[in-house]
Enzyme design. Structure first.
Site, PDB file in Angstrom:
ATOM      1  N   HIS A  72       3.774 -14.395  -2.524  1.00  0.00           N
ATOM      2  CA  HIS A  72       4.799 -13.979  -1.548  1.00  0.00           C
ATOM      3  C   HIS A  72       5.894 -15.043  -1.453  1.00  0.00           C
ATOM      4  CE1 HIS A  72       1.312 -11.760   0.652  1.00  0.00           C
ATOM      5  NE2 HIS A  72       2.055 -10.841   0.060  1.00  0.00           N
ATOM      6  N   LYS A  77      -4.164  -0.619   9.903  1.00  0.00           N
ATOM      7  CA  LYS A  77      -5.151  -1.566   9.367  1.00  0.00           C
ATOM      8  C   LYS A  77      -5.449  -2.621  10.431  1.00  0.00           C
ATOM      9  CE  LYS A  77      -2.516  -2.216   5.145  1.00  0.00           C
ATOM     10  NZ  LYS A  77      -2.190  -3.126   4.075  1.00  0.00           N
ATOM     11  N   ARG A 100       3.582  -6.784  -9.287  1.00  0.00           N
ATOM     12  CA  ARG A 100       2.687  -7.668 -10.040  1.00  0.00           C
ATOM     13  C   ARG A 100       2.276  -7.044 -11.364  1.00  0.00           C
ATOM     14  NH1 ARG A 100      -1.314  -8.163  -5.066  1.00  0.00           N
ATOM     15  NH2 ARG A 100      -0.737  -5.985  -5.163  1.00  0.00           N
ATOM     16  N   SER A 159      -3.339 -11.039  -0.929  1.00  0.00           N
ATOM     17  CA  SER A 159      -3.931 -11.539   0.321  1.00  0.00           C
ATOM     18  C   SER A 159      -5.418 -11.181   0.376  1.00  0.00           C
ATOM     19  CB  SER A 159      -3.220 -10.919   1.526  1.00  0.00           C
ATOM     20  OG  SER A 159      -1.863 -11.271   1.524  1.00  0.00           O
TER      21      SER A 159
HETATM   22  O1  PNS Z   1       2.017  -6.072   2.195  1.00  0.00           O
HETATM   23  P1  PNS Z   1       1.861  -4.584   2.141  1.00  0.00           P
HETATM   24  O2  PNS Z   1       0.712  -4.150   3.026  1.00  0.00           O
HETATM   25  O3  PNS Z   1       1.763  -4.066   0.735  1.00  0.00           O
HETATM   26  O4  PNS Z   1       3.215  -3.966   2.764  1.00  0.00           O
HETATM   27  C1  PNS Z   1       3.358  -2.586   2.969  1.00  0.00           C
HETATM   28  C2  PNS Z   1       4.607  -2.273   3.822  1.00  0.00           C
HETATM   29  C3  PNS Z   1       4.609  -3.098   5.097  1.00  0.00           C
HETATM   30  C4  PNS Z   1       5.845  -2.597   3.048  1.00  0.00           C
HETATM   31  C5  PNS Z   1       4.593  -0.757   4.123  1.00  0.00           C
HETATM   32  O5  PNS Z   1       3.323  -0.368   4.535  1.00  0.00           O
HETATM   33  C6  PNS Z   1       5.591  -0.355   5.205  1.00  0.00           C
HETATM   34  O6  PNS Z   1       6.777  -0.445   5.007  1.00  0.00           O
HETATM   35  N1  PNS Z   1       5.062   0.091   6.369  1.00  0.00           N
HETATM   36  C7  PNS Z   1       5.860   0.509   7.499  1.00  0.00           C
HETATM   37  C8  PNS Z   1       5.791   2.033   7.676  1.00  0.00           C
HETATM   38  C9  PNS Z   1       6.708   2.678   6.664  1.00  0.00           C
HETATM   39  O7  PNS Z   1       7.913   2.614   6.782  1.00  0.00           O
HETATM   40  N2  PNS Z   1       6.118   3.258   5.595  1.00  0.00           N
HETATM   41  C10 PNS Z   1       6.897   3.655   4.430  1.00  0.00           C
HETATM   42  C11 PNS Z   1       7.133   5.101   4.361  1.00  0.00           C
HETATM   43  S1  PNS Z   1       6.608   5.527   2.731  1.00  0.00           S
END
Ligand code: PNS
Length: 162
Positions: free
Chosen positions: A17, A41, A90, A128
């Site tokens: 990150h 989560k 990745r 993570s």
């Molecule tokens: O680190 P992560 O868990 O891969 O990040 C995922 C994240 C935070 C980018 C994604 O879950 C997100 O944007 N969540 C907020 C809700 C949302 O807008 N979802 C996207 C619609 S597809």
């Protein structure tokens, strides 16, 4: 003026990150690290802990801000007037989900475009989840996370195991 968001759960922030944050911050005027605080989560670290770790490790990056958000990413982008979302890729296995998210976000808010950065080879295996797995079994996580937060992760895992 390009303001971008690098969103994620950051539970906890890894060297992968941090690498994306450093590289992306060189390509935009302002980078907001958006730490997700959605109910779904159950993270190991609280939202305040995740924000605080990110603030500590990005201290020297003057155009980087760390903020938490809940709800939809596109709404957070609207509130912060950001037009770019940065995500790290990745491996090809990341691609399908990331493409789906990028396209959904663009549909929900056509002002927002996602830009993908290829993760550095050094960190392409890292997540993570892997860090937590190694830490829970008392493995050495110094190769995986910024040095400044190694102790915090070890303490958190110790407390969770008690
Ligand atoms: O680190 P992560 O868990 O891969 O990040 C995922 C994240 C935070 C980018 C994604 O879950 C997100 O944007 N969540 C907020 C809700 C949302 O807008 N979802 C996207 C619609 S597809």
């Amino acid at each position: 003026m390009i303001r971008a968001i690098y969103p994620g759960s950051f539970d906890p922030v890894t060297l992968g990150h941090l690498d994306i944050i450093q590289r992306a911050s060189r390509s935009v005027d302002e980078l907001i690290v958006g730490v997700l605080n959605n109910g779904g989560k159950t993270p190991l670290f609280t939202i305040d802990e995740r924000v605080s770790m990110l603030k500590e490790v990005t201290e020297g990056l003057l155009n980087v801000k760390v903020l938490s958000f809940s709800g939809l990413l596109v709404d957070f982008a609207r509130q912060t007037e950001a037009t770019v979302v940065v995500r790290g890729l990745r491996a090809i296995s990341d691609f399908e989900y990331e493409l789906q998210m990028a396209q959904t976000n663009h549909k929900l808010n056509p002002q927002v475009d996602t830009m993908f950065m290829a993760t550095s080879l050094d960190y392409s295996y890292l997540s993570s989840t892997i860090v937590k797995e190694v830490a829970f079994f008392q493995g050495d996580i110094r190769e995986f996370v910024p040095e400044a937060i190694v102790g915090r992760i070890q303490e958190k895992v110790k407390a969770a195991l008690q």
